[in-house]
Design a protein around this motif. Structure first.
Motif, PDB file in Angstrom:
ATOM      1  N   LYS A  24       0.817  -1.354   0.002  1.00 44.18           N
ATOM      2  CA  LYS A  24       0.090  -0.023  -0.182  1.00 44.18           C
ATOM      3  C   LYS A  24       0.607   1.346  -0.233  1.00 44.18           C
ATOM      4  O   LYS A  24       0.749   2.371  -0.711  1.00 44.18           O
ATOM      5  CB  LYS A  24      -0.969  -0.123   1.268  1.00 44.18           C
ATOM      6  CG  LYS A  24      -2.147   0.818   1.242  1.00 44.18           C
ATOM      7  CD  LYS A  24      -2.924   0.551   1.744  1.00 44.18           C
ATOM      8  CE  LYS A  24      -2.409   1.301   3.077  1.00 44.18           C
ATOM      9  NZ  LYS A  24      -3.055   0.868   4.722  1.00 44.18           N
ATOM     10  N   HIS A 166     -12.232  -2.637  15.228  1.00 44.60           N
ATOM     11  CA  HIS A 166     -12.975  -0.914  15.171  1.00 44.60           C
ATOM     12  C   HIS A 166     -14.419  -1.337  14.272  1.00 44.60           C
ATOM     13  O   HIS A 166     -15.194  -0.340  14.422  1.00 44.60           O
ATOM     14  CB  HIS A 166     -12.289  -0.902  12.556  1.00 44.60           C
ATOM     15  CG  HIS A 166     -10.993  -0.353  13.405  1.00 44.60           C
ATOM     16  ND1 HIS A 166     -10.623  -0.040  13.418  1.00 44.60           N
ATOM     17  CD2 HIS A 166     -10.103  -1.719  12.624  1.00 44.60           C
ATOM     18  CE1 HIS A 166      -8.656   0.289  13.956  1.00 44.60           C
ATOM     19  NE2 HIS A 166      -8.862  -1.117  12.996  1.00 44.60           N
ATOM     20  N   ARG A 211     -12.201  14.495   6.475  1.00 43.61           N
ATOM     21  CA  ARG A 211     -12.331  12.718   6.676  1.00 43.61           C
ATOM     22  C   ARG A 211     -13.895  13.087   6.746  1.00 43.61           C
ATOM     23  O   ARG A 211     -14.320  13.937   7.647  1.00 43.61           O
ATOM     24  CB  ARG A 211     -11.749  11.839   6.930  1.00 43.61           C
ATOM     25  CG  ARG A 211     -10.607  11.390   6.545  1.00 43.61           C
ATOM     26  CD  ARG A 211     -11.137  10.430   5.921  1.00 43.61           C
ATOM     27  NE  ARG A 211      -8.942  10.022   5.001  1.00 43.61           N
ATOM     28  CZ  ARG A 211      -8.656   8.802   5.276  1.00 43.61           C
ATOM     29  NH1 ARG A 211      -9.537   8.469   6.920  1.00 43.61           N
ATOM     30  NH2 ARG A 211      -7.534   8.467   5.252  1.00 43.61           N
ATOM     31  N   HIS A 232     -14.247   1.510  10.074  1.00 45.49           N
ATOM     32  CA  HIS A 232     -13.524   1.503   8.573  1.00 45.49           C
ATOM     33  C   HIS A 232     -14.880   1.945   7.227  1.00 45.49           C
ATOM     34  O   HIS A 232     -14.642   1.994   5.999  1.00 45.49           O
ATOM     35  CB  HIS A 232     -12.687   0.410   7.961  1.00 45.49           C
ATOM     36  CG  HIS A 232     -11.934   0.369   9.023  1.00 45.49           C
ATOM     37  ND1 HIS A 232     -10.363  -0.527   8.704  1.00 45.49           N
ATOM     38  CD2 HIS A 232     -10.937   1.697   9.567  1.00 45.49           C
ATOM     39  CE1 HIS A 232      -9.343   0.193  10.035  1.00 45.49           C
ATOM     40  NE2 HIS A 232      -9.861   1.458   9.464  1.00 45.49           N
ATOM     41  N   ASP A 281      -6.802  11.282  15.435  1.00 47.10           N
ATOM     42  CA  ASP A 281      -8.175  11.502  14.577  1.00 47.10           C
ATOM     43  C   ASP A 281      -9.145  12.969  15.863  1.00 47.10           C
ATOM     44  O   ASP A 281      -8.774  12.447  17.445  1.00 47.10           O
ATOM     45  CB  ASP A 281      -9.374  10.019  14.988  1.00 47.10           C
ATOM     46  CG  ASP A 281      -8.678   9.694  13.865  1.00 47.10           C
ATOM     47  OD1 ASP A 281      -7.911   9.680  13.067  1.00 47.10           O
ATOM     48  OD2 ASP A 281      -9.118   8.456  14.048  1.00 47.10           O
ATOM     49  N   ALA A 298      -1.007   4.282  15.880  1.00 41.33           N
ATOM     50  CA  ALA A 298       0.088   3.802  15.446  1.00 41.33           C
ATOM     51  C   ALA A 298       1.010   3.371  13.683  1.00 41.33           C
ATOM     52  O   ALA A 298      -0.020   3.055  13.384  1.00 41.33           O
ATOM     53  CB  ALA A 298       1.052   2.811  16.472  1.00 41.33           C
ATOM     54  N   GLY A 301      -2.092   4.996   8.043  1.00 39.39           N
ATOM     55  CA  GLY A 301      -1.884   4.839   6.727  1.00 39.39           C
ATOM     56  C   GLY A 301      -1.668   5.791   5.721  1.00 39.39           C
ATOM     57  O   GLY A 301      -0.763   5.590   4.696  1.00 39.39           O
TER      58      GLY A 301
END
Ligand SMILES: O=P(O)(O)O[C@@H]1[C@@H](OP(=O)(O)O)[C@H](OP(=O)(O)O)[C@H](O)[C@H](OP(=O)(O)O)[C@H]1OP(=O)(O)O
Ligand SMILES: Nc1ncnc2c1ncn2[C@@H]1O[C@H](COP(=O)(O)OP(=O)(O)O)[C@@H](O)[C@H]1O
Ligand SMILES: [Mg+2]
Ligand SMILES: [Mg+2]
Length: 357
Positions: A24, A166, A211, A232, A281, A298, A301
């Protein structure tokens, strides 16, 4: 990698992350950036002694899923890494495993934020309490005593690295308290017009991205059933969940994030958490404009972080310089830097010196 690619005097950065994560990030590119700066990048084989693979100047990792797994094999892998770090105190680890462990536990993380000075500048962590039991009566009492108000959000204790971490719920009333799935953290819900700010940090560099997030919920919806969701499916850049759509009666007045607060968050949290690679966040509370820290991750992305690899190598170089300076400084002062209690003292002293620099 071809042996000829290796600069003769290069130092080795041993790294580990899942293949999924390296793909990724297009990690191969980071190998090139490292070489330009005199470093060689080598993937750690977690099944073998690190002594046979080094020597390493730096260990760079995203081991969250292994730490969170906590089975016999995972424990052995982590022990091996910790032993290597202990036996080679000059190796720089980004980030220290104890610091990552703190972030894997949401309850501990919120306590860290609570104990910082950020409250003085209207940056806070919403009221929270740990729920460990399935006894609803006991839990209602616990929530009241802690000052957690309806609606609140229930989050699994483990913050990263598992499939269930999540899975969340928004709970509106005492009836819904039965839906808490311990061990979890219950946290008062902060209305924020469905905008989440993600602050990505790489050492001294940071970047904020916007976001989608959860819409506003009110205590007056007290007959509602619990809402369950996977975070997510709500807060990724391409998410378009119904849970993010504001009610027609509400105006989508944009809250504004304060750049000075962001700067203070990075300056403060980095040293409290002892982390270089993390994400915060933040939601901005409607009406008050207070900034709530709701999650710290930690090695997140870093989606949308410009020149991530350039900033990452810069972070490695500056952390190495700091660690060499602190070790030399404290060895000169008679500290034994391989002793972890002395290491703590020296870090505290270094932090206090850095505050004035
Ligand atoms: O995969 P991404 O890009 O969504 O990154 C995830 C992070 O998303 P973000 O960048 O903050 O939106 C994500 O952050 P959130 O907890 O979703 O805020 C986690 O850090 C996740 O780590 P893990 O897989 O649970 O250990 C991160 O997953 P990986 O680092 O394992 O990919
Ligand atoms: N206290 C809160 N008040 C309002 N919304 C929240 C709160 N905590 C979390 N959320 C919402 O839930 C989502 C997931 O919560 P978060 O703590 O970031 O968990 P995760 O680690 O799964 O990202 C956030 O992106 C945000 O939309
Ligand atoms: Mg999050
Ligand atoms: Mg998270």
């Amino acid at each position: 990698m071809d042996e000829n690619d290796k600069a003769p005097s290069s130092m080795v950065i041993g790294y580990w992350m899942s293949d999924r994560k390296s793909q990724k990030l297009n990690w191969i590119e980071f190998g090139k950036v490292c070489r330009q700066h005199g470093y060689e990048l080598v993937k750690l084989d977690l099944e073998r002694p690190l002594e046979d693979q080094g020597p390493f100047a730096v260990i760079l990792h995203k081991l969250t899923e292994i730490i969170a797994r906590n089975d016999e094999k995972a424990i052995q892998i982590i022990d091996r890494i910790e032993q290597y770090i202990k036996n080679h105190p000059k190796v720089l680890i980004i980030d220290p495993l104890d610091s990552v462990r703190t972030l894997l536990d949401r309850y501990k993380t919120y306590n860290v934020v609570l104990n910082t000075t950020l409250n003085n500048i209207d940056v806070f962590t919403p009221t929270f309490v740990e729920i460990l039991s399935t006894n609803v009566k006991e839990n209602i009492k616990k929530l009241k005593n802690a000052g957690v108000t309806f609606p609140f959000i229930c989050k699994p204790f483990v913050a990263q690295g598992t499939t269930y971490c999540h899975q969340m719920s928004v709970i509106f009333n005492e009836r819904g308290v039965a839906d808490c799935k311990p061990p979890c953290v219950a946290q008062s819900f902060i209305n924020h017009n469905a905008i989440l700010y993600k602050l990505y940090v790489v050492g001294d560099h940071y970047q904020m991205v916007e976001r989608p997030s959860l819409k506003n919920f009110y205590a007056s919806n007290d007959d509602r059933d619990t809402i369950t969701f996977d975070s997510h499916s709500v807060s990724k850049s391409d998410s378009s969940s119904e849970l993010s759509v504001l009610d027609p009666s509400e105006s989508a007045k944009g809250s504004s994030i304060d750049p000075i607060k962001l700067h203070s968050i990075v300056k403060t949290l980095g040293s409290y958490l002892n982390m270089s690679l993390y994400g915060v966040d933040i939601v901005v509370e409607n009406d008050t404009n207070r900034h709530a820290i709701i999650d710290i991750n930690a090695y997140p992305g870093y989606d949308g972080f410009p020149d991530f690899f350039g900033k990452l190598i810069d972070c490695v170089i500056s952390r190495r310089a700091q660690s060499v300076c602190s070790k030399a400084y404290f060895e000169d002062s008679g500290f034994d830097t391989s002793d972890s209690s002395d290491e703590k003292k020296s870090r505290a002293k270094l932090n206090s010196i850095n505050q004035y620099n």
